[in-house]
Every structure is written in structure tokens, then in C-alpha cells.
Design a protein around this motif. Structure first.
Motif, mmCIF file in Angstrom:
data_model
loop_
_atom_site.group_PDB
_atom_site.id
_atom_site.type_symbol
_atom_site.label_atom_id
_atom_site.label_comp_id
_atom_site.label_asym_id
_atom_site.label_seq_id
_atom_site.Cartn_x
_atom_site.Cartn_y
_atom_site.Cartn_z
ATOM 1 N N ALA A 1 1.041 -1.192 0.023
ATOM 2 C CA ALA A 1 -0.094 0.197 -0.081
ATOM 3 C C ALA A 1 0.955 1.211 -0.089
ATOM 4 O O ALA A 1 1.521 1.412 1.019
ATOM 5 C CB ALA A 1 -0.838 0.101 1.334
ATOM 6 N N ALA A 2 0.827 1.858 -1.284
ATOM 7 C CA ALA A 2 1.952 2.923 -1.257
ATOM 8 C C ALA A 2 1.356 4.232 -1.932
ATOM 9 O O ALA A 2 1.863 4.906 -2.691
ATOM 10 C CB ALA A 2 3.006 2.553 -2.114
ATOM 11 N N ALA B 1 -4.694 -2.407 3.498
ATOM 12 C CA ALA B 1 -4.170 -3.132 4.833
ATOM 13 C C ALA B 1 -5.403 -3.957 5.583
ATOM 14 O O ALA B 1 -5.105 -5.318 5.618
ATOM 15 C CB ALA B 1 -3.563 -2.344 5.920
ATOM 16 N N ALA B 2 -6.429 -3.370 5.411
ATOM 17 C CA ALA B 2 -7.639 -3.921 5.926
ATOM 18 C C ALA B 2 -8.085 -5.279 5.221
ATOM 19 O O ALA B 2 -8.512 -6.323 5.517
ATOM 20 C CB ALA B 2 -8.837 -3.190 6.420
ATOM 21 N N GLU B 3 -8.085 -4.976 4.132
ATOM 22 C CA GLU B 3 -8.457 -6.258 2.978
ATOM 23 C C GLU B 3 -7.448 -7.269 2.965
ATOM 24 O O GLU B 3 -7.569 -8.545 2.907
ATOM 25 C CB GLU B 3 -8.696 -5.750 1.570
ATOM 26 C CG GLU B 3 -9.051 -6.705 0.568
ATOM 27 C CD GLU B 3 -9.264 -6.421 -0.823
ATOM 28 O OE1 GLU B 3 -9.173 -7.250 -1.764
ATOM 29 O OE2 GLU B 3 -9.117 -5.055 -0.960
ATOM 30 N N CYS C 1 0.786 -7.625 4.087
ATOM 31 C CA CYS C 1 0.869 -6.033 3.483
ATOM 32 C C CYS C 1 2.027 -5.371 4.056
ATOM 33 O O CYS C 1 1.843 -5.127 5.208
ATOM 34 C CB CYS C 1 -0.596 -5.719 3.716
ATOM 35 S SG CYS C 1 -0.829 -4.003 3.193
ATOM 36 N N VAL C 2 2.618 -4.687 3.005
ATOM 37 C CA VAL C 2 3.491 -3.503 3.637
ATOM 38 C C VAL C 2 2.743 -2.163 3.346
ATOM 39 O O VAL C 2 2.192 -1.863 2.207
ATOM 40 C CB VAL C 2 4.651 -3.413 2.566
ATOM 41 C CG1 VAL C 2 5.307 -2.155 3.114
ATOM 42 C CG2 VAL C 2 5.701 -4.915 2.785
ATOM 43 N N ARG C 3 2.862 -1.284 4.307
ATOM 44 C CA ARG C 3 2.262 0.002 4.340
ATOM 45 C C ARG C 3 3.395 1.044 4.396
ATOM 46 O O ARG C 3 3.865 1.114 5.313
ATOM 47 C CB ARG C 3 1.535 0.084 5.567
ATOM 48 C CG ARG C 3 -0.056 -0.172 5.391
ATOM 49 C CD ARG C 3 -1.076 0.491 6.578
ATOM 50 N NE ARG C 3 -1.086 1.894 6.375
ATOM 51 C CZ ARG C 3 -2.087 2.875 7.136
ATOM 52 N NH1 ARG C 3 -2.854 2.085 7.926
ATOM 53 N NH2 ARG C 3 -2.222 4.171 6.801
ATOM 54 N N ASP D 1 1.463 -0.278 11.185
ATOM 55 C CA ASP D 1 0.285 -0.783 10.709
ATOM 56 C C ASP D 1 -0.034 -1.824 9.626
ATOM 57 O O ASP D 1 -1.213 -2.275 9.370
ATOM 58 C CB ASP D 1 -0.629 0.466 10.310
ATOM 59 C CG ASP D 1 -0.812 1.271 11.320
ATOM 60 O OD1 ASP D 1 -0.857 0.876 12.640
ATOM 61 O OD2 ASP D 1 -0.759 2.673 11.415
ATOM 62 N N GLY D 2 1.074 -2.180 9.112
ATOM 63 C CA GLY D 2 1.051 -3.264 8.174
ATOM 64 C C GLY D 2 1.378 -4.480 8.580
ATOM 65 O O GLY D 2 1.592 -4.905 9.945
ATOM 66 N N THR D 3 1.381 -5.640 7.891
ATOM 67 C CA THR D 3 1.768 -7.009 8.346
ATOM 68 C C THR D 3 3.086 -7.525 7.922
ATOM 69 O O THR D 3 3.543 -8.627 8.439
ATOM 70 C CB THR D 3 0.596 -8.113 8.200
ATOM 71 O OG1 THR D 3 0.642 -7.951 6.729
ATOM 72 C CG2 THR D 3 -0.492 -7.620 8.799
#
Length: 406
Positions: free
Chosen positions: A80-81, A92-94, A102-104, A110-112
């Protein structure tokens, strides 16, 4: 307190990865993902010129629109960029709901997953997670990769992944910092190191404890390992399946008998690589501030072995011809025979007042020098107590203070 992360290597070859966003951060992430063979889908209304070129060449799939629920279907990994925290949070929620890591880019906690600072050397991948500090991670990564490239960090592969053979390495004049990068790399891969007293000894302390070190030193008028024995050791160790480094001082092809060792290995069917070294004939005078050539002073320099005196039945040197030269004569292994050599040069026509210098252990803590005219240098060396190894330089360059101003 930030989460403790579990490092893992992902095989994304041919697997769908979704990058939401089309700016500079997305561009950097896409480059890394393509490098490992991922099937990259970019979702963004607009993208950088570089990303557009990748889309035009079908290296990535570009969905020219904003993010929508369901974009992560069948994805293995996502980034997510975007420049919108709200959109990044939705991605990130999806991902969380779909069990997709997911990388934020805007909020790592807040990412995993997080993107490490990645570097590669040969087939080794270095990934560093800096505890939330990307500059720190990049600095550590660069240090590790550079250490691998330089050979200061051992990169010893499993025996089955390496080809046995011999690498002939010139270690330079003795200072461990003057071995080449490729020479250090060869040492880092060695199972066996066959060395001598003129090689940079400090490098031996850096070897892993399981590396076998074989001393092949030759002492003047003292203990020595014969060349035939050295050749046999190199061949036997290589045929036993070892990666062997023959570590020599200076350059192995400048009075180092390097080619004799190559011939012995070739005759036994052993492969040999050569890593040239910095020869003491040039570097040792340089340490003492002596250029072997200088514009307007000398147009030639000659490197001569002085291990045999003039007139010896096995000597191949035309000392009379050297006496007629006006340039620089560099003598190696000549301390013992210097009285006879100086006499022969003067008899051949060299001015007995020619500047000359002897340099002991150039570039090392024991460095010492003696300057004197050619005819007086042998006695000056004795008076000063200079001992081998030493390099002798004869010619106008031995007295740079007499050079004309530029």
C-alpha cells in the motif's frame, strides 16, 4: 513497543503481487519485485514515467484507476503506497481479512510486513530490518555487502558448491590493506592457504579457524620449503577437493616463481586462477617518496633480481649493459650481493656518485631507509644494520630533492 518481526525469504516467482499507488515509493518497490520474478499488478490512477514504460512493455499490469475492494483477490503479497492514509488503511484491512501480508509505506507498524533494506552479492541476498529506521537498515546493508565484495567478511560456501583448485594471489608488499579486493575474496573462500614470510601476515589472523595454513617460507641461508615441495602441496590439496590459495608477497609473476606453480598444477590437471598483486618493485619506493620515473629525469626503469652476484655461472643479467643505462635500476633480493653489484655497475659505466637508496620493509612498521651514492651504499647498509627484505633504487630518482621545480 514495535513488534518483533520474523525474517523470512519469500519466493514470489510467477505469483501475483498487488502494488496500490503509482508514485516514487511504488516505483522502487516494483523494481525489487520484478527482480525476483513476481507478477506485478499496479493499481493507481496515475503512475511515474518509469512505471508507465514498464506497463507499456507488459512487464507489469497497470489498472488505471483508484483502489477498489477485491483488488487483492488471488494475491500473495501487497504493497500500500498511495499518498492517502485512508486508502492505505483500506488496503491493509482487506489484506488482513484475506490473510495476505501487506506492507504499508506510510505506516510500517500498521502493516503486517516490512520491506527490508536489500542488497545482493553473487547469490547471497542481504536483507536488513532497522527497527523502524530505514537509514540505519540501509547503512548496515551497505556495510555487509561491501564486506562481502571486499572479502573482509568470509563468504565460505558449502564444499559441494565450490570448485576445487588453486588461486595464485599476489598479496602486495606486506601491508594487508594493499592486497586487491579479488585477493581478499579468494582468501575468504579458501580451505587451505599456502603462504610465505613475505606475504601480508596480518591477513592470516582473519581466516576462519578451520582453514589450514601451510608455511612455505624460505629464509636466506636458513630453513626453507623447496619449490618442488610447494608445488606438490598445491597439487595434492587441490586434488583432495580443497580450494587452495597460494598467498605470495608482491606480485607472483615478479621473481615470485608463480608460473612454475602454474606449470605444476597444469601438469596435474588442476585448475589455476591468478590474482595479480602490487609489486614491491614500485610500491616500496613509493612508500619512501621515490618515484621510479619522473618527467625529464628518467625515461626507463628496470627491475633486476640480485639473488645471484655478477659473474655467477647461473646469472642471466647483463650487468655491463645495466651500467650504461641512465635511468632507474630497482634491485630486489640484492642486499647480500650489493657490494659486487655496485662494483659491476660502476665498471659498466654508471657514475659512482649516482644517488641510491635502500628501503627495508617498505610500508610496514619496521620500515627503514639508507641513502648514499651508489659506490658507498653497500657499506652504508652494513653500518645501518639494514636487513632483507629490502628494495634498492639506483638513479637520479633516488634523490627527489634534486628534481627541478615544475
Amino acid at each position: 513497543m514495535s513488534a518483533v518481526l520474523y525474517p523470512v525469504g519469500l519466493d514470489l516467482t510467477g505469483r501475483r503481487v498487488v502494488v496500490v499507488g503509482g508514485g516514487s515509493v511504488a516505483q522502487r518497490r516494483v523494481a525489487g519485485l520484478l527482480e525476483v520474478g513476481a507478477e506485478v499488478h499496479v493499481v493507481s490512477p496515475a503512475i511515474t514515467t518509469a512505471l508507465e514504460a514498464l506497463a507499456a512493455s507488459s512487464e507489469v499490469v497497470w489498472e488505471q484507476r483508484g483502489y477498489a475492494a477485491g483488488d487483492l483477490d488471488a494475491a500473495w503479497y501487497c504493497v500500500a503506497a498511495t499518498d492517502s492514509a485512508e486508502v492505505n488503511a483500506a488496503v491493509a484491512a482487506e489484506a488482513e481479512a484475506s490473510r495476505v501480508f501487506c506492507v504499508r509505506a506510510d505506516s510500517a507498524e500498521d502493516g503486517t510486513a516490512v520491506t527490508p533494506a536489500v542488497g545482493r552479492y553473487d547469490d547471497v541476498t542481504v536483507g536488513v530490518i532497522g527497527g523502524g529506521d530505514p537509514r540505519r537498515a540501509a547503512g548496515v546493508r551497505d556495510g555487509v555487502v561491501e564486506a562481502l565484495r571486499s572479502g573482509t567478511l568470509a563468504d565460505r560456501r558449502h564444499r559441494g558448491d565450490r570448485n576445487p583448485g588453486v588461486t595464485l594471489v599476489g598479496g602486495g608488499p606486506g601491508d594487508p590493506g594493499l592486497i586487491t579486493v579479488r585477493g581478499r575474496q579468494a582468501l575468504a573462500q579458501a580451505d587451505v592457504v599456502v603462504t610465505d614470510r613475505l606475504a601480508p601476515q596480518a591477513l592470516l589472523d582473519e581466516l576462519p579457524p578451520d582453514v589450514t595454513v601451510i608455511d612455505a617460507s624460505k629464509l636466506p641461508r636458513g630453513r626453507y620449503m623447496s619449490q618442488d615441495t610447494i608445488n606438490a602441496v598445491l597439487v595434492d590439496e587441490a586434488l583432495a577437493g580443497n580450494r587452495v590459495v597460494r598467498l605470495k608477497g608482491g606480485d607472483p609473476f615478479v621473481f615470485g616463481r608463480g608460473y612454475e606453480e602454474i606449470q605444476a598444477c597444469a601438469a596435474a590437471g588442476v585448475t589455476v586462477d591468478v590474482v595479480p598483486g602490487v609489486t614491491s618493485a614500485i610500491s616500496v619506493p613509493a612508500f619512501a617518496g621515490i618515484p621510479v620515473t619522473h618527467r625529464g629525469i628518467t625515461h626507463e626503469f628496470v627491475v633486476v633480481s640480485g639473488h645471484l652476484p655478477p659473474g655467477h655461472a647461473q646469472s642471466l643479467v647483463d650487468w655491463a649493459a645495466l651500467g650504461r643505462l641512465t635511468g632507474t635500476v630497482v634491485l630486489l633480493m640484492a642486499v647480500e650481493n650489493l657490494p659486487h653489484i655496485a662494483e659491476a655497475l660502476v665498471d659498466g659505466g654508471r657514475d659512482p656518485e649516482t644517488p641510491a637508496i635502500a628501503i627495508q620493509e617498505g610500508g610496514l612498521p619496521g620500515e627503514a631507509t639508507v641513502r648514499a651514492p651508489l659506490a658507498k651504499l653497500p657499506s652504508a647498509i652494513v653500518d645501518a644494520g639494514l636487513r632483507p627484505p629490502a628494495v634498492v633504487v639506483i638513479g637520479p630518482v633516488a634523490d627527489p630533492s634534486a628534481f627541478p621545480a615544475p
